[in-house]
Write a protein that holds these residues in place. Structure first.
Motif, PDB file in Angstrom:
ATOM      1  N   LEU A   1      53.559  81.810  15.833  1.00 19.33           N
ATOM      2  CA  LEU A   1      54.392  80.519  15.614  1.00 19.33           C
ATOM      3  C   LEU A   1      55.802  80.917  15.512  1.00 19.33           C
TER       4      LEU A   1
ATOM      5  N   THR B   1      55.493  76.097  24.475  1.00 26.04           N
ATOM      6  CA  THR B   1      54.160  76.043  23.744  1.00 26.04           C
ATOM      7  C   THR B   1      53.062  76.141  24.898  1.00 26.04           C
TER       8      THR B   1
ATOM      9  N   THR C   1      53.253  79.361  20.084  1.00 28.40           N
ATOM     10  CA  THR C   1      53.501  77.786  19.491  1.00 28.40           C
ATOM     11  C   THR C   1      54.929  77.643  19.165  1.00 28.40           C
TER      12      THR C   1
ATOM     13  N   SER D   1      57.573  75.569  17.295  1.00 29.37           N
ATOM     14  CA  SER D   1      57.612  74.497  16.392  1.00 29.37           C
ATOM     15  C   SER D   1      58.329  74.531  15.154  1.00 29.37           C
TER      16      SER D   1
END
Length: 124
Positions: free
Chosen positions: A11, A91, A121, A123
């Motif tokens: 992430l 992503t 990912t 974000s």
């Protein structure tokens, strides 16, 4: 047979960076090129980047040009994907692939071996 194992996903915030690795083992001598593809939920697997086994020929999807860099370390039988300036639309699950023929291709069907994928990912 060739085995491919990806690592390095995770992430990250928009604008951040990640480096993916793909370690190849098995019949390495049969590989002529390697590539990275990605698949977002509900979408088809798409080409990201490719590199010839010698490293002199590289291809990139327009969507990642200038932000991603593919490279290889033959002493480690490893291909890397350096991803900078990441965007939410990057992503996806990223897959490493190896081709027995050619010097690199944007087509999925030209690749003979695939890894299991690593999730990226982007974000906040």
């Amino acid at each position: 047979q060739v085995q491919l194992v990806e690592s390095g996903g995770g992430l990250v915030q928009p604008g951040g960076s990640l480096r993916l690795s793909c370690a190849a083992s098995g019949s390495i001598f049969s590989i002529n090129a390697m590539g990275w593809f990605r698949q977002a939920p509900g979408k088809e697997r798409e080409f990201v980047a490719a590199i010839s086994w010698g490293g002199s020929i590289k291809y990139y999807a327009d969507s990642v040009k200038g932000r991603f860099t593919i490279s290889r370390d033959n002493s480690k039988n490893t291909v890397y994907l350096q991803m900078n300036s990441l965007k939410p639309e990057d992503t996806a699950v990223y897959y490493c692939a190896a081709a027995r023929y050619g010097l690199g291709s944007t087509r999925r069907d030209d690749y003979d071996y695939w890894g299991q994928g690593t999730q990226v990912t982007v974000s906040s």
